[in-house]
Design an enzyme around this catalytic site. Structure first.
Site: not given
Length: 781
Positions: A727, A326
């Protein structure tokens, strides 16, 4: 209030889109909300506590427990030899041992479990264990990431994605620069620490209450360690006092240990870590070392970028493979790189294994892009905001390094709108003039965007289930696979179900997450809690609603198109009926009022061998504008102004979304400015308490702190066209770090881009100021 696109049957009823209070708010404020540590325990319950080794690495020669067993109140001491099943509880790849048996791999690694009549006895007795460790000359302690990289010591192999021809791009670029940066880790610092309570069941199984983001994983690991089938273990989680990723995998060891002691003693067992040990025994946000080599033209267009991100993973894989993935996927952030290569490395070090944290590697990748944009702008003498705007994804420049097309282009509009609202251009001029006149106090200003991909990068985790019951009094029971850690997930899913049935939210009761109600659940992580569980609950509710509609058509002669659910009643062409009465009548007519719902995220795929695919269902966007001031004599600094515009699609609950944005921003600011994890030369965590580790306090919140939601809807088919919010806003805090860099750059009239790592503590800022001044002197000579 916004208007939401609803189906015709609920067009007049609005529960989704309202700023309803958190479903547990009153109970939390009054102290009535039950957490695992609050639960009444049985009179015969025992307490367990891990015993640790105070060395870092070596071969374990012996574990002496005699002194522990001699303590009054100690019932037993368990070691790896007492484990009947699996001894390795690695969540994805092997390597995470429950209790060290042969080899010690990090300081404070658990080697035994003390079980006693009280918490105090267990904790104090655990300190009496004696572990003989023999140094392994072939495997000395590895604590330096550069050494790990040089030795190619990885917990998982490196991985590269690319698009275009980087070398050809560099050959064409008029300008080129190279830089590196280190990013520190971050302690989760949840209010509720790691805790679990295990009870024996009369059929030989175990019931576990665990403060976990992943009840199904805890269920599976407890069963595998105890040698039981999964159906013999039930895990329950009502609420957590914070998780932030620190309870995705890291809650499992303590639940497993409690269950192991429970099975061995046939008595209930509770395990709660003291805060100082919680610091030492649990993984953190991965520190990263990032390097970038970038080629660009006179306008600042990125022609070529060669990026390397290295995660400091600790001793085992844990979730590091996906976390570094990620970070790679977000090293472009919001910008198009014409030719690009991104390599991710996963370095092994003899520290506790680092783990998930809000953003899951994304923030560490985003920081590459934002540092790079600042560096390019200063090399060209341009405003960094203009370089950022120039490089944003847009039509024709819309393919990510992992070959997923970007399909929504809202960031230019968001940036320009926020810059206008917050008077960016005027403030930039005023700050530049102020800095010319102010020899000591310097101000900094920065605006940074965020494009954050939403979905688990591990494909099979993108699924969820839910269970909905409608009772004959019209009340509704909801259970779903997500976990509530304060983020408002239960409230949002409650609103979704209430919207479907046209009832008020207080008619929908949300029960504790349990593995025997909704099985095989994914962790509540990756900002996907509402996306997944909300859609599963919507599916279940619609199944029941459609049965009720069919009943009305067949038994009441209602015309289907005339039926509307709203205001706790159901209307049709001949009149109306209360929802309660409809539920009772449907039951009497033998209509099922219970349903299991399911949802799997569509469209996503990724071919790791090719480094191509669509790992994300959609992107969330945000923009933050931050202003700071810095004392150049001390490095002390303060954040004075923050303006945020964030894209949450059609907000299910605006108040909760804004709260998440505010909290994420402040937490991100802490990571980048004050939260300084330090390990000593032995590999022991030195910053192991609030006295040595500083998270942001209320006094660190800027006086001007304004958050606006961007007016849009998700172009993808998500629940009520909403977008994830947990997030993405964390990365908006990059604006604070860039603003601090901007203030430091003003020392040399913005002509030098400072080398400044994170966290940007006063010491780090002062170091950067000194370096900029020296470089300016050297350039003048």
């Amino acid at each position: 209030m916004r208007h939401f696109k609803m189906d015709a049957q609920s067009s007049g009823h609005k529960v989704v889109g309202k700023s309803l209070k958190h479903e547990s708010a009153i109970a939390q404020v009054t102290g009535q909300a039950q957490y695992v540590d609050d639960a009444l325990i049985a009179e015969q319950a025992l307490h367990a506590y891990p015993a640790v080794a105070n060395q870092t690495v070596g071969l374990i020669k012996s574990i002496d427990i005699d002194a522990v067993l001699a303590v009054e109140g100690v019932v037993t001491v368990l070691t790896a030899a007492d484990i009947p099943g699996k001894k390795d509880i690695g969540p994805v790849f092997p390597g995470d041992v429950l209790l060290a048996e042969d080899q010690l791999q990090y300081h404070h690694q658990p080697v035994a479990l003390v079980v006693a009549e009280s918490f105090d006895i267990a904790r104090k007795a655990a300190r009496l264990i004696k572990v003989e460790v023999e140094a392994d000359e072939t495997k000395p302690a590895l604590l330096d990431v550069e050494q790990a990289v040089a030795q190619q010591d990885w917990v998982r192999p490196p991985f590269t994605i690319k698009r275009g021809d980087v070398e050809q791009g560099f050959a064409q670029a008029p300008h080129r620069l190279r830089a590196s940066m280190t990013l520190g880790g971050q302690e989760h610092f949840y209010l509720e620490g790691q805790v679990a309570y295990a009870l024996p069941t009369d059929d030989g199984g175990v019931f576990v209450k665990s403060s976990t983001q992943h009840p199904s994983e805890v269920q599976h690991l407890v069963a595998e360690v105890l040698g039981l089938p999964f159906n013999a273990v039930t895990v329950e989680m009502r609420r957590m006092g914070g998780g932030f990723g620190g309870k995705e995998t890291q809650a499992a060891p303590w639940a497993v240990m409690a269950a192991l002691a429970c099975k061995k003693t046939a008595r209930p067992v509770k395990l709660r870590l003291a805060r100082a040990d919680d610091f030492k025994l649990t993984g953190k946000r991965h520190p990263f070392t990032n390097r970038y080599d970038v080629g660009f033209d006179d306008q600042g267009t990125i022609i070529a970028a060669d990026i390397n991100v290295t995660g400091h993973c600790g001793y085992s894989p844990d979730l590091s493979d996906a976390i570094v993935d990620r970070a790679m996927f977000h090293s472009d952030n919001a910008y198009f790189y014409e030719n690009v290569t991104i390599t991710g490395q996963r370095a092994r070090l003899n520290t506790v294994s680092h783990t998930a944290y809000r953003g899951f590697g994304g923030p560490q990748g985003v920081m590459v892009a934002e540092a790079l944009m600042d560096d390019v702008a200063r090399r060209l003498g341009k405003d960094p905001a203009d370089v950022r705007l120039h490089n944003l994804y847009r039509e024709g420049r819309d393919l990510t390094p992992y070959h997923q097309p970007v399909e929504q282009f809202v960031l230019a509009d968001m940036m320009n709108m926020l810059m206008t609202q917050a008077n960016y251009r005027q403030r930039r001029e005023a700050i530049t003039e102020f800095n010319k006149q102010s020899p000591i106090i310097k101000k900094g200003l920065s605006i940074t965007p965020v494009k954050f991909g939403i979905s688990f990068t591990v494909q099979h985790l993108n699924q969820a289930g839910a269970l909905v019951h409608v009772y004959t009094d019209g009340s509704i029971h909801l259970n779903h696979g997500g976990t509530e850690m304060g983020q408002g997930l239960n409230t949002k899913v409650q609103q979704i179900v209430a919207q479907v049935f046209g009832v008020s939210a207080d008619r929908v009761g949300v029960s504790a997450t349990r593995t025997d109600k909704v099985p095989n659940t994914s962790p509540t992580a990756a900002s996907s809690g509402t996306d997944l569980n909300g859609m599963a609950a919507l599916n279940a509710a619609m199944l029941i609603k459609n049965r009720m509609i069919d009943y009305m058509v067949e038994q009441l002669g209602a015309e289907k198109d005339s039926i509307e659910f709203g205001d706790n009643k159901v209307s049709y062409q001949d009149g109306e009926i209360s929802f309660k009465a409809l539920a009772q009548q449907a039951y009497m007519a033998r209509v099922s009022l219970s349903a299991n719902g399911y949802y799997a995220t569509p469209k996503i795929h990724f071919d790791r061998n090719e480094g191509k695919g669509r790992p994300f269902f959609y992107y969330s966007h945000g923009v933050a504008l931050a202003e700071v001031q810095v004392d150049t004599l001390t490095g002390e600094n303060s954040l004075t102004h923050v303006d945020i515009m964030h894209d949450v699609g059609n907000s299910i609950n605006p108040a909760i979304d804004i709260g998440q944005i505010e909290g994420a921003f402040i937490q991100g600011m802490g990571w980048l400015t004050t939260e300084d994890l330090q390990w000593n030369e032995r590999g022991e965590l030195a910053s192991n308490s609030p006295a040595t580790y500083k998270i942001p306090a209320i006094g660190d919140t800027p006086k001007h702190f304004k958050v606006n939601l961007y007016d849009s809807e998700n172009p993808e088919h998500t629940v009520f066209k909403s977008k994830a919010v947990g997030e993405p806003p964390f990365m908006l805090a990059s604006s604070v770090w860039c603003a601090l860099r901007d203030a430091v750059a003003s020392v040399a009239d913005y002509k030098i881009s400072p080398q400044m790592n994170a966290p940007a503590t006063p010491e780090e800022i002062l170091k950067a100021i000194t370096a900029v001044k020296q470089q300016a002197l050297n350039n003048a000579e």
